[in-house]
Design a protein around this motif. Sequence first.
Motif, mmCIF file in Angstrom:
data_model
loop_
_atom_site.group_PDB
_atom_site.id
_atom_site.type_symbol
_atom_site.label_atom_id
_atom_site.label_comp_id
_atom_site.label_asym_id
_atom_site.label_seq_id
_atom_site.Cartn_x
_atom_site.Cartn_y
_atom_site.Cartn_z
ATOM 1 N N SER A 38 -10.016 3.879 4.912
ATOM 2 C CA SER A 38 -9.021 4.180 5.882
ATOM 3 C C SER A 38 -8.861 5.679 5.876
ATOM 4 C CB SER A 38 -7.775 3.467 5.095
ATOM 5 O OG SER A 38 -6.460 3.966 5.806
ATOM 6 N N VAL A 39 -8.305 5.999 7.163
ATOM 7 C CA VAL A 39 -7.803 7.458 7.306
ATOM 8 C C VAL A 39 -6.476 7.753 6.993
ATOM 9 C CG1 VAL A 39 -9.846 7.778 9.036
ATOM 10 C CG2 VAL A 39 -7.543 7.074 9.757
ATOM 11 N N ASN A 40 -5.479 6.943 6.980
ATOM 12 C CA ASN A 40 -4.005 7.191 6.630
ATOM 13 C C ASN A 40 -3.507 6.501 5.469
ATOM 14 O OD1 ASN A 40 -4.302 4.505 7.740
ATOM 15 N ND2 ASN A 40 -2.264 4.670 9.039
ATOM 16 N N PHE A 41 -4.596 5.625 4.798
ATOM 17 C CA PHE A 41 -4.208 5.317 3.400
ATOM 18 C C PHE A 41 -5.206 5.247 2.261
ATOM 19 C CE2 PHE A 41 -0.516 3.061 5.782
ATOM 20 C CZ PHE A 41 0.453 3.438 4.955
ATOM 21 N N PRO A 42 -4.916 5.297 1.205
ATOM 22 C CA PRO A 42 -5.937 5.555 0.168
ATOM 23 C C PRO A 42 -6.796 4.313 -0.093
ATOM 24 C CG PRO A 42 -4.114 5.303 -0.744
ATOM 25 C CD PRO A 42 -3.735 5.442 0.627
ATOM 26 N N LYS A 43 -8.163 4.669 -0.602
ATOM 27 C CA LYS A 43 -8.932 3.511 -0.913
ATOM 28 C C LYS A 43 -8.557 2.669 -2.232
ATOM 29 C CE LYS A 43 -13.645 2.664 -2.663
ATOM 30 N NZ LYS A 43 -15.012 3.239 -2.672
ATOM 31 N N ILE A 44 -8.396 1.413 -2.061
ATOM 32 C CA ILE A 44 -7.932 0.644 -3.303
ATOM 33 C C ILE A 44 -8.732 -0.636 -3.462
ATOM 34 C CG2 ILE A 44 -6.151 -0.355 -2.035
ATOM 35 C CD1 ILE A 44 -4.316 0.156 -4.446
ATOM 36 N N ASP A 45 -9.014 -1.131 -4.515
ATOM 37 C CA ASP A 45 -9.908 -2.319 -4.778
ATOM 38 C C ASP A 45 -9.314 -2.986 -5.832
ATOM 39 O OD1 ASP A 45 -11.788 -4.559 -4.642
ATOM 40 O OD2 ASP A 45 -13.354 -3.221 -4.472
ATOM 41 N N LEU A 46 -8.826 -4.233 -5.763
ATOM 42 C CA LEU A 46 -8.394 -5.035 -7.257
ATOM 43 C C LEU A 46 -9.147 -6.233 -7.225
ATOM 44 C CD1 LEU A 46 -4.552 -5.366 -7.241
ATOM 45 C CD2 LEU A 46 -6.178 -4.124 -8.663
ATOM 46 N N GLY A 47 -10.486 -6.179 -6.192
ATOM 47 C CA GLY A 47 -11.377 -7.198 -6.364
ATOM 48 C C GLY A 47 -10.828 -8.378 -5.642
ATOM 49 N N PRO A 48 -11.364 -9.592 -5.668
ATOM 50 C CA PRO A 48 -11.072 -10.770 -5.199
ATOM 51 C C PRO A 48 -9.886 -11.472 -5.645
ATOM 52 C CG PRO A 48 -13.310 -10.944 -5.508
ATOM 53 C CD PRO A 48 -12.838 -9.895 -6.358
ATOM 54 N N MET A 49 -8.806 -11.914 -5.183
ATOM 55 C CA MET A 49 -7.429 -12.278 -5.616
ATOM 56 C C MET A 49 -7.713 -13.578 -6.576
ATOM 57 S SD MET A 49 -4.189 -12.939 -3.738
ATOM 58 C CE MET A 49 -3.833 -14.727 -3.986
ATOM 59 N N LYS A 50 -7.263 -13.278 -7.970
ATOM 60 C CA LYS A 50 -7.580 -14.394 -8.745
ATOM 61 C C LYS A 50 -6.080 -15.066 -9.505
ATOM 62 C CE LYS A 50 -12.099 -13.017 -10.203
ATOM 63 N NZ LYS A 50 -12.724 -12.241 -11.535
ATOM 64 N N SER A 51 -4.992 -14.402 -9.077
ATOM 65 C CA SER A 51 -3.620 -14.817 -9.407
ATOM 66 C C SER A 51 -3.038 -15.556 -8.555
ATOM 67 C CB SER A 51 -2.767 -13.386 -9.619
ATOM 68 O OG SER A 51 -2.901 -12.755 -8.496
ATOM 69 N N GLU A 52 -1.744 -15.824 -8.814
ATOM 70 C CA GLU A 52 -1.004 -16.801 -7.834
ATOM 71 C C GLU A 52 -0.616 -15.890 -6.484
ATOM 72 O OE1 GLU A 52 1.334 -20.115 -6.747
ATOM 73 O OE2 GLU A 52 -0.081 -20.013 -8.305
ATOM 74 N N SER A 53 -0.539 -15.013 -6.705
ATOM 75 C CA SER A 53 -0.115 -14.153 -5.221
ATOM 76 C C SER A 53 -0.646 -12.756 -5.363
ATOM 77 C CB SER A 53 1.414 -14.309 -5.140
ATOM 78 O OG SER A 53 2.162 -15.485 -5.163
ATOM 79 N N ARG A 54 -0.587 -11.945 -4.240
ATOM 80 C CA ARG A 54 -0.737 -10.560 -4.269
ATOM 81 C C ARG A 54 0.256 -9.925 -3.292
ATOM 82 N NH1 ARG A 54 -7.033 -8.460 -3.973
ATOM 83 N NH2 ARG A 54 -6.871 -8.979 -6.098
ATOM 84 N N LEU A 55 0.667 -8.920 -3.650
ATOM 85 C CA LEU A 55 1.543 -7.992 -2.740
ATOM 86 C C LEU A 55 0.744 -6.802 -2.316
ATOM 87 C CD1 LEU A 55 4.971 -8.810 -4.846
ATOM 88 C CD2 LEU A 55 4.323 -9.364 -2.469
ATOM 89 N N ALA A 56 1.164 -6.591 -1.032
ATOM 90 C CA ALA A 56 0.715 -5.104 -0.701
ATOM 91 C C ALA A 56 1.697 -4.378 -0.290
ATOM 92 C CB ALA A 56 -0.198 -5.226 0.681
ATOM 93 N N ILE A 57 2.230 -3.146 -0.762
ATOM 94 C CA ILE A 57 3.355 -2.550 -0.692
ATOM 95 C C ILE A 57 3.145 -0.950 -0.055
ATOM 96 C CG2 ILE A 57 5.520 -1.672 -1.694
ATOM 97 C CD1 ILE A 57 5.151 -3.976 -3.526
ATOM 98 N N PHE A 58 3.682 -0.661 1.048
ATOM 99 C CA PHE A 58 3.056 0.411 1.626
ATOM 100 C C PHE A 58 4.652 1.525 1.598
ATOM 101 C CE2 PHE A 58 0.604 -2.352 3.721
ATOM 102 C CZ PHE A 58 -0.589 -1.887 4.003
ATOM 103 N N HIS A 59 4.531 2.688 0.785
ATOM 104 C CA HIS A 59 5.625 3.642 0.643
ATOM 105 C C HIS A 59 5.379 4.999 0.612
ATOM 106 C CE1 HIS A 59 4.271 3.904 -3.739
ATOM 107 N NE2 HIS A 59 3.773 2.739 -3.530
ATOM 108 N N LYS A 60 6.551 5.533 0.488
ATOM 109 C CA LYS A 60 6.439 7.154 0.387
ATOM 110 C C LYS A 60 5.944 7.413 -0.686
ATOM 111 C CE LYS A 60 10.384 8.216 3.378
ATOM 112 N NZ LYS A 60 11.918 8.846 3.542
ATOM 113 N N ASN A 61 5.097 8.594 -0.825
ATOM 114 C CA ASN A 61 4.481 8.875 -2.171
ATOM 115 C C ASN A 61 5.543 9.903 -2.703
ATOM 116 O OD1 ASN A 61 2.573 9.918 -4.002
ATOM 117 N ND2 ASN A 61 1.788 11.335 -2.860
ATOM 118 N N ILE A 62 6.589 9.461 -3.505
ATOM 119 C CA ILE A 62 7.508 10.168 -4.049
ATOM 120 C C ILE A 62 7.708 9.658 -5.458
ATOM 121 C CG2 ILE A 62 8.802 10.635 -2.074
ATOM 122 C CD1 ILE A 62 10.686 8.348 -2.345
ATOM 123 N N PRO A 63 8.306 10.369 -6.293
ATOM 124 C CA PRO A 63 8.614 10.081 -7.721
ATOM 125 C C PRO A 63 9.440 8.698 -7.867
ATOM 126 C CG PRO A 63 9.033 12.431 -7.656
ATOM 127 C CD PRO A 63 9.031 11.758 -6.360
#
Length: 387
Positions: A302-327
């Motif tokens: 991706s050119v606007n978001f970081p690389k990330i990999d949690l592998g195949p989903m094995k849990s009940e649910s998965r959430l993807a959250i886009f947000h500002k990079n702030i404390p």
Amino acid sequence: MYKVHCMNVIAKAGTDKLGDGYELTDKLEDADAVLVRSASMHELELPEGLMAIARAGAGVNNIPLEECAKKGIVVFNTPGANANGVKELVLAGMLLAARDISGGIQWVHENANDPEVAKKTEKKKKGFAGTEIGGKTLGVIGLGAIGVLVANAARNLGMKVLGYDPYISIEGAWNLDHHVRRVNDLDTLLEESDYITIHVPAMDSTKGMIDAAAIGKMKEGTVFLNFARDLLVDEEAMAAALESGKVRHYVSDFPNALSVKMKNAIVVPHLGASTEEAEENCAVMAAKEIRQYLEEGNISNSVNFPKIDLGPMKSESRLAIFHKNIPNMIGQISTTLSSIGVNIANMSDKSKGEFAYSLIDAESHIDQEVLDRLKAIEGVYRVRKIQ
């Protein structure tokens, strides 16, 4: 069923990779994802439901990256998928500049009806004589996927090769022929090379980097090749260098009002990645990136978001959250989930500039209330439930 809109003709090898659970749509407003090559998206109103854009190629100047980031739309490109096609055209460009092949072919066409053409050829060919590239020095600016292939190929053709890239990746360094001499400053490359080829992205720091000062440091009669972006070269300065003879030839893959009229310029109609193989490779890679993200939330290239990999989903649910990079964003997200009884099984958060992305595996079902509570956090751009 995910809907994918193709803004350009995309190789069937790529669209076939979408497989079950996907359908192509002619309507942008219905699309969950977009596949695009060169069509400009800057003037378009991006639909609320759009989640991903995959550029079947490397450059993304036709896509509004910041607008997409603020809407939580992941923009992918396909680095390296067209590298071999570009490499081969760079080599062709060097050979066209070394020997007046184009001029010779044009003379033959012009004399095609002359019964004495064979006899006249022996006298005329001296006018098209050139030089060999073997033993000459090639300077490669940028040692990414394309630059490394060009450097290695030039070595195999008997050239001396200098490489300049202060940000070379570990993979690039490993793949680079050990005979390629890496230099730590651009001036050394400019001063010592007979041929120079540039392979860096167009950014604020690289636009116009080949200016009058840089050209002034080159050897007399240098050949400069640009199969990356025309914005990297101050073409007015290049035109003046061609007129004076400082630069023997400017080989460019980018026709524009200035380049097509330059003296001794060899301008190719943007053919770098125009091979069947490159188009298929880019399309396949783009389709795989879209599937990986839509089905698992994982992001690569991706050119606007970081690389990330949690592998195949094995849990009940998965959430993807886009947000500002702030404390304290992670703290707010985890506190919100905890307050409504959602336990985090696995989590990864990565940032890229001012934007960040959290991928969370939860051990419980995620309902609309959870999504609404997360969306209400100040600084969150988008929340998506994968399953």
